[in-house]
Design a protein around this motif. Sequence first.
Motif, mmCIF file in Angstrom:
data_model
loop_
_atom_site.group_PDB
_atom_site.id
_atom_site.type_symbol
_atom_site.label_atom_id
_atom_site.label_comp_id
_atom_site.label_asym_id
_atom_site.label_seq_id
_atom_site.Cartn_x
_atom_site.Cartn_y
_atom_site.Cartn_z
ATOM 1 N N ALA A 86 41.734 29.984 30.314
ATOM 2 C CA ALA A 86 41.461 31.109 29.413
ATOM 3 C C ALA A 86 40.118 31.776 29.713
ATOM 4 O O ALA A 86 39.987 32.996 29.613
ATOM 5 C CB ALA A 86 41.504 30.635 27.965
ATOM 6 N N TRP A 88 38.792 32.393 32.437
ATOM 7 C CA TRP A 88 38.818 33.192 33.644
ATOM 8 C C TRP A 88 39.384 34.583 33.401
ATOM 9 O O TRP A 88 39.243 35.454 34.234
ATOM 10 C CB TRP A 88 39.620 32.492 34.733
ATOM 11 N N SER A 89 40.071 34.778 32.316
ATOM 12 C CA SER A 89 40.676 36.063 31.906
ATOM 13 C C SER A 89 41.446 36.759 33.031
ATOM 14 O O SER A 89 41.264 37.942 33.293
ATOM 15 C CB SER A 89 39.624 36.993 31.295
ATOM 16 N N PRO A 91 45.303 37.607 34.239
ATOM 17 C CA PRO A 91 46.689 37.597 33.758
ATOM 18 C C PRO A 91 47.549 36.616 34.571
ATOM 19 O O PRO A 91 47.354 36.465 35.787
ATOM 20 C CB PRO A 91 47.175 39.039 33.965
#
Length: 150
Positions: A86, A88-89, A91
């Motif tokens: 999470a 690292w953002s 997709p």
Amino acid sequence: MEAFSPLTATLGGILIGLASAVLWLGNGRIAGISGIFGQLLPPAQTVVWRLVFLVALVAATALTALAFPQIGVGGAEPAQLAAPPAAWSIPTPVWIAIAGLLTGIGTKIGNGCTSGHGVCGLARLSLRSLVAVIVFFSVAILTVTITGIV
């Protein structure tokens, strides 16, 4: 790892080894999936056996999943894609695309993949395959350690 079963793992390993041996003894080819798939485009002279092998591989997996939904990844629950950490953002589709590209580049540079080196190469006592297996398992352990994804 909650759904681990030594019986299904053993049966799967036996079937993979048997399939590799049949392809090698019957066709003189190594069951390295990246090499088999990689020779489809541009088409090699040996496209037919490659297509048959890959179609049978996918079909057998699909039929087994339908016939025995209780075995496999996650047991009775459907498998889920591993999401990136999470923090690292990134997709999930981008995460998977990056992983696929790195795998593809690695198999091209290493002249083989886990099935070619790990199953067939080690069985043939290939030193190159031993080095490749040590490297990709080390990188896998490092990746799990860094990302925390198991």
